[in-house]
Design a protein around this motif. Structure first.
Motif, PDB file in Angstrom:
ATOM      1  N   MET A  30      10.809   8.893  -1.267  1.00 65.12           N
ATOM      2  CA  MET A  30       9.690   7.964  -1.266  1.00 65.12           C
ATOM      3  C   MET A  30       8.391   8.747  -1.092  1.00 65.12           C
ATOM      4  SD  MET A  30      10.559   4.795  -1.573  1.00 65.12           S
ATOM      5  CE  MET A  30      12.142   4.623  -2.320  1.00 65.12           C
ATOM      6  N   THR A  31       7.331   8.131  -1.524  1.00 68.39           N
ATOM      7  CA  THR A  31       6.019   8.756  -1.414  1.00 68.39           C
ATOM      8  C   THR A  31       5.009   7.722  -0.943  1.00 68.39           C
ATOM      9  OG1 THR A  31       4.415  10.136  -2.582  1.00 68.39           O
ATOM     10  CG2 THR A  31       5.359   8.306  -3.822  1.00 68.39           C
ATOM     11  N   HIS A  32       3.819   8.151  -0.790  1.00 67.82           N
ATOM     12  CA  HIS A  32       2.718   7.260  -0.441  1.00 67.82           C
ATOM     13  C   HIS A  32       1.910   6.993  -1.706  1.00 67.82           C
ATOM     14  CE1 HIS A  32       4.103   8.499   3.448  1.00 67.82           C
ATOM     15  NE2 HIS A  32       3.410   7.518   3.969  1.00 67.82           N
ATOM     16  N   VAL A  33       1.273   5.834  -1.756  1.00 70.68           N
ATOM     17  CA  VAL A  33       0.628   5.377  -2.977  1.00 70.68           C
ATOM     18  C   VAL A  33      -0.746   4.803  -2.661  1.00 70.68           C
ATOM     19  CG1 VAL A  33       0.861   3.802  -4.944  1.00 70.68           C
ATOM     20  CG2 VAL A  33       2.911   4.795  -3.912  1.00 70.68           C
ATOM     21  N   VAL A  34      -1.748   5.205  -3.439  1.00 76.17           N
ATOM     22  CA  VAL A  34      -3.087   4.635  -3.324  1.00 76.17           C
ATOM     23  C   VAL A  34      -3.159   3.449  -4.276  1.00 76.17           C
ATOM     24  CG1 VAL A  34      -5.560   5.057  -3.535  1.00 76.17           C
ATOM     25  CG2 VAL A  34      -4.055   6.908  -2.809  1.00 76.17           C
ATOM     26  N   THR A  35      -3.706   2.339  -3.802  1.00 72.99           N
ATOM     27  CA  THR A  35      -3.771   1.110  -4.601  1.00 72.99           C
ATOM     28  C   THR A  35      -5.211   0.726  -4.909  1.00 72.99           C
ATOM     29  OG1 THR A  35      -3.744  -0.282  -2.628  1.00 72.99           O
ATOM     30  CG2 THR A  35      -1.591   0.301  -3.591  1.00 72.99           C
ATOM     31  N   GLU A  36      -5.373  -0.444  -5.477  1.00 76.71           N
ATOM     32  CA  GLU A  36      -6.663  -0.933  -5.983  1.00 76.71           C
ATOM     33  C   GLU A  36      -7.777  -1.004  -4.950  1.00 76.71           C
ATOM     34  OE1 GLU A  36      -4.570  -4.505  -4.417  1.00 76.71           O
ATOM     35  OE2 GLU A  36      -3.906  -2.866  -5.692  1.00 76.71           O
ATOM     36  N   ASN A  37      -7.476  -1.076  -3.688  1.00 77.79           N
ATOM     37  CA  ASN A  37      -8.540  -1.155  -2.687  1.00 77.79           C
ATOM     38  C   ASN A  37      -9.425   0.089  -2.689  1.00 77.79           C
ATOM     39  OD1 ASN A  37      -7.451  -3.588  -1.981  1.00 77.79           O
ATOM     40  ND2 ASN A  37      -7.245  -3.130   0.175  1.00 77.79           N
TER      41      ASN A  37
ATOM     42  N   ARG B 153       2.086  -4.758  -6.648  1.00 77.01           N
ATOM     43  CA  ARG B 153       1.475  -3.427  -6.542  1.00 77.01           C
ATOM     44  C   ARG B 153       2.412  -2.295  -6.981  1.00 77.01           C
ATOM     45  NH1 ARG B 153      -1.789  -4.180  -0.858  1.00 77.01           N
ATOM     46  NH2 ARG B 153      -3.799  -4.657  -1.820  1.00 77.01           N
ATOM     47  N   GLN B 154       3.598  -2.596  -7.408  1.00 80.31           N
ATOM     48  CA  GLN B 154       4.559  -1.564  -7.808  1.00 80.31           C
ATOM     49  C   GLN B 154       4.025  -0.667  -8.931  1.00 80.31           C
ATOM     50  OE1 GLN B 154       7.616  -0.531  -6.640  1.00 80.31           O
ATOM     51  NE2 GLN B 154       7.179  -1.848  -4.893  1.00 80.31           N
ATOM     52  N   HIS B 155       3.194  -1.205  -9.795  1.00 79.75           N
ATOM     53  CA  HIS B 155       2.672  -0.407 -10.913  1.00 79.75           C
ATOM     54  C   HIS B 155       1.812   0.759 -10.448  1.00 79.75           C
ATOM     55  CE1 HIS B 155      -0.626  -3.228 -10.137  1.00 79.75           C
ATOM     56  NE2 HIS B 155      -1.424  -2.368 -10.774  1.00 79.75           N
ATOM     57  N   TRP B 156       1.340   0.725  -9.199  1.00 78.97           N
ATOM     58  CA  TRP B 156       0.518   1.806  -8.666  1.00 78.97           C
ATOM     59  C   TRP B 156       1.316   3.097  -8.461  1.00 78.97           C
ATOM     60  CZ3 TRP B 156      -4.475   2.249  -8.956  1.00 78.97           C
ATOM     61  CH2 TRP B 156      -5.236   1.085  -9.139  1.00 78.97           C
ATOM     62  N   VAL B 157       2.625   3.007  -8.360  1.00 80.14           N
ATOM     63  CA  VAL B 157       3.452   4.213  -8.244  1.00 80.14           C
ATOM     64  C   VAL B 157       3.266   5.064  -9.498  1.00 80.14           C
ATOM     65  CG1 VAL B 157       5.812   5.100  -8.057  1.00 80.14           C
ATOM     66  CG2 VAL B 157       5.137   3.075  -6.738  1.00 80.14           C
ATOM     67  N   ALA B 158       3.407   4.460 -10.653  1.00 82.41           N
ATOM     68  CA  ALA B 158       3.253   5.180 -11.927  1.00 82.41           C
ATOM     69  C   ALA B 158       1.809   5.625 -12.146  1.00 82.41           C
ATOM     70  CB  ALA B 158       3.722   4.312 -13.083  1.00 82.41           C
ATOM     71  N   ILE B 159       0.865   4.771 -11.784  1.00 83.09           N
ATOM     72  CA  ILE B 159      -0.549   5.129 -11.957  1.00 83.09           C
ATOM     73  C   ILE B 159      -0.878   6.369 -11.132  1.00 83.09           C
ATOM     74  CG2 ILE B 159      -2.928   4.418 -11.485  1.00 83.09           C
ATOM     75  CD1 ILE B 159      -2.020   1.524 -12.192  1.00 83.09           C
TER      76      ILE B 159
END
Length: 101
Positions: free
Chosen positions: A1-8, A65-71
């Motif tokens: 697992m990793t950490h993910v930056v999202t739209e905020n 928010r799952q799409h943020w993993v690929a982004i």
């Protein structure tokens, strides 16, 4: 697992998270930062450092928010490493307020 930056992060680009990261896993463009899933060591130091609550552990992401993993993976591979604290965007404080933080 990793950490993910999202739209905020979009429109803020606070780099408090980069400042506390023990490895060089943050990459950035003109609007936000992204985490390289290969370089991230899952320490979690970035999560409480983010003033707009944009960073999540991958398993804590909502379905929306799952799409943020690929982004994050794609953008981090294309962008330069952000090495330390930088000046936030001029829109950062207004964006933070709009997000309720």
């Amino acid at each position: 697992m990793t950490h993910v930056v999202t739209e905020n992060c979009d429109g803020c680009r606070f780099t408090d998270c980069v400042h506390v990261c023990p490895v060089a896993c943050f990459h950035g463009d003109a609007l936000m930062v992204y985490i390289d899933p290969v370089a991230c060591i899952d320490c979690g130091a970035c999560i409480p450092a983010c003033p707009v609550h944009a960073i999540f552990e991958e398993f804590d992401l909502t379905e929306a928010r799952q799409h943020w993993v690929a982004i994050n993976a794609e953008r981090a591979a294309e962008l330069p490493v952000v090495w330390g604290r930088e000046t936030e965007l001029p829109t950062a404080q207004a964006r933070r307020k709009a997000l309720g933080y």
